[in-house]
Design a protein around this motif. Structure first.
Motif, short mmCIF file in Angstrom:
data_model
loop_
_atom_site.label_atom_id
_atom_site.label_comp_id
_atom_site.label_asym_id
_atom_site.label_seq_id
_atom_site.Cartn_x
_atom_site.Cartn_y
_atom_site.Cartn_z
N UNK A 113 0.83 -1.21 0.00
CA UNK A 113 0.00 0.00 0.00
C UNK A 113 0.87 1.26 0.00
N UNK A 114 1.99 1.20 0.71
CA UNK A 114 2.91 2.34 0.72
C UNK A 114 3.45 2.65 -0.67
N UNK A 115 3.85 1.61 -1.40
CA UNK A 115 4.34 1.80 -2.77
C UNK A 115 3.22 2.25 -3.69
N UNK A 116 2.01 1.75 -3.46
CA UNK A 116 0.85 2.19 -4.23
C UNK A 116 0.61 3.68 -4.03
N UNK A 117 0.64 4.12 -2.77
CA UNK A 117 0.41 5.53 -2.47
C UNK A 117 1.55 6.38 -3.03
N UNK A 118 2.78 5.86 -3.00
CA UNK A 118 3.90 6.58 -3.61
C UNK A 118 3.65 6.79 -5.10
N UNK A 119 3.14 5.76 -5.77
CA UNK A 119 2.83 5.87 -7.19
C UNK A 119 1.67 6.83 -7.44
N UNK A 120 0.80 6.97 -6.45
CA UNK A 120 -0.31 7.92 -6.58
C UNK A 120 0.18 9.36 -6.58
N UNK A 121 1.20 9.64 -5.77
CA UNK A 121 1.59 11.04 -5.56
C UNK A 121 2.98 11.42 -6.07
N UNK A 122 3.96 10.52 -5.96
CA UNK A 122 5.33 10.89 -6.28
C UNK A 122 5.55 11.32 -7.74
N UNK B 212 -0.55 -2.60 -8.17
CA UNK B 212 -0.99 -1.48 -7.32
C UNK B 212 -0.23 -0.20 -7.65
N UNK B 213 1.01 -0.31 -8.08
CA UNK B 213 1.76 0.88 -8.48
C UNK B 213 1.21 1.45 -9.79
N UNK B 214 0.86 0.57 -10.72
CA UNK B 214 0.21 1.04 -11.96
C UNK B 214 -1.14 1.67 -11.65
N UNK B 215 -1.85 1.10 -10.71
CA UNK B 215 -3.14 1.65 -10.29
C UNK B 215 -2.96 3.07 -9.75
N UNK B 216 -1.94 3.25 -8.92
CA UNK B 216 -1.67 4.58 -8.38
C UNK B 216 -1.25 5.57 -9.46
N UNK B 217 -0.42 5.11 -10.39
CA UNK B 217 0.05 5.99 -11.48
C UNK B 217 -1.11 6.41 -12.38
#
Length: 433
Positions: free
Chosen positions: A285-294, A341-346
């Protein structure tokens, strides 16, 4: 506008250098508040579903906590938007963050006395922090020009990364803090959220002066008065409102948010069911959220340089790939679920920044905050429906089927934005002929 405000705003109305100085200062204050806000946001995402599962004893309603705090965020988005339009960003945003902090405190009490009713009420109030965290992205755009809007939005979102990434990875340490006080371990992240949201609200209330939205209004009013003297007309604002743009921007924001929330909400449950530890879930989830914002800063520059349409299409394709990968990834594969999840965030990031820019382009300073709040109401309601239905879909079908639904919805963004682009070109061609 009262005389005191008029005197304060005069220096900004008459000086472009003063406007730019305030613009940069506003971004710094928003950056500070978003670091705290991101940490508060992460708690409910990471452990909200797990806490409800423990208290309710079933997975069927595991999406209910996310549904409740996104439903609460819908009401908060409406209130924050109206408060911001009337009194300025400072009052609207500080109210929303502090309300979110109070909700987090309520969750802690509910878990300690094992009250499901109080948990639901507190999660609803906690949602105010979620919507305020999103609406804070607009504060940096009030004094930005057309070529800075997406970039200004992205700068605010980058700041959220620091708190939002740290939050899920503090699940285990904060759980130990909670147990040290004799509380359930899953209340630990909400202890962090309470402090973080309240600090975000106080930062904005104390330092966001003068208010960027009120200054932008004063500048717009001065420009309109000067234009009225030249054109001898009072109808100089209405033609700037683009209803098609507002509709398309809202649809991009809503669909990308629904897809992201639905899949993200059920991923911790899916992982836990396949034997993943709480630390592993927190990392994903942390990496997902990073992909959402970073990636925000790069996305903002891309939106401003290449265009809104291109990034919306990129959002649809990326979200579709995320849905497919989540559907086909083995439940015990930490690697593939992390990539999904990282693609989802991006994909969400692409949709949020491009959709936000479309909304700003399609409104004026006189109705912008109110419109932004109204759009975010639908974003929150969509997220609430997505999180609630995601639990039902997984309980009665499978996590894979949820991924397929997300893929289908994501691909809808592509024809919609192409239709809007063609509609806008036809409108321009008709006006020039």
């Amino acid at each position: 506008m009262n005389q005191k405000n008029s005197a304060v705003f005069d220096q900004y109305i008459s000086s472009t250098a003063a406007q730019q100085k305030l613009y940069k200062r506003t971004l710094i204050i928003v950056l500070m508040s978003q670091i705290f806000g991101g940490a508060g946001l992460a708690a409910g995402i990471t452990v909200g579903a797990l806490l409800a599962k423990d208290m309710l004893g079933t997975e069927s309603f595991a999406g209910l906590p996310s549904a409740l705090f996104t439903l609460g965020s819908a009401l908060a988005a409406f209130i924050v938007g109206r408060l911001s339009q009337r009194l300025g960003r400072r009052y609207g945003l500080s109210f929303g963050f502090i309300a979110g902090g109070i909700g987090a405190i309520g969750v802690i009490f509910a878990a300690n006395i094992n009250s499901v009713a109080l948990l639901f009420i507190a999660l609803f109030i906690y949602g105010a922090g979620t919507s305020t965290n999103l609406q804070a992205r607009y504060a940096g755009t009030d004094l930005a020009n057309e070529k800075q809007r997406a970039t200004a939005t992205s700068i605010a979102m980058v700041a959220t990364t620091f708190g939002a990434v740290a939050g899920p990875n503090l699940v285990t340490p904060m759980g130990k803090v909670a147990t040290a006080f004799g509380m359930p371990a899953l209340t630990g992240p909400f202890m962090l959220a309470a402090v973080a949201y309240i600090l975000a609200g106080l930062t904005l209330f104390i330092y966001l002066r003068p208010d960027p939205l009120l200054v932008a209004k004063a500048i717009a009013e001065q420009q309109e008065q000067q234009q009225m003297k030249i054109t001898k007309t009072v109808n100089i604002v209405q033609h700037k409102v683009n209803r098609i743009g507002i509709f398309v921007g809202a649809l991009v924001l809503v669909l990308s948010h629904v897809i992201m929330v639905a899949i993200m909400t059920m991923t911790p449950i899916h992982m836990q069911g396949h034997g993943s530890s709480l630390s592993a879930i927190g990392m994903v989830i942390g990496l997902h959220v990073a992909a959402m914002y970073l990636p925000s800063l790069g996305t903002g520059l891309l939106v401003d340089k290449v265009g809104r349409t291109f990034v919306v299409i990129a959002s649809g394709i990326t979200l579709a790939l995320a849905g497919l990968l989540a559907a086909f990834a083995p439940g015990d594969s930490l690697l593939w679920l992390t990539i999904a999840l990282m693609l989802l965030g991006l994909g969400w990031n692409f949709g949020l920044i491009s959709g936000t820019a479309i909304i700003i382009d399609s409104t004026t300073i006189h109705n912008r905050a109110k419109t932004q709040g109204s759009v975010d109401v639908w974003v929150a309601l969509g997220g609430s429906a997505g999180s609630l239905l995601s639990g039902v879909v997984v309980a009665y079908s499978s996590y894979a089927y949820l991924g397929f639904i997300g893929t289908y919805l994501a691909l809808l963004l592509v024809p919609v934005v192409i239709w809007a682009r063609m509609k806008q070109k036809n409108k321009i061609a008709s006006a020039s002929s």
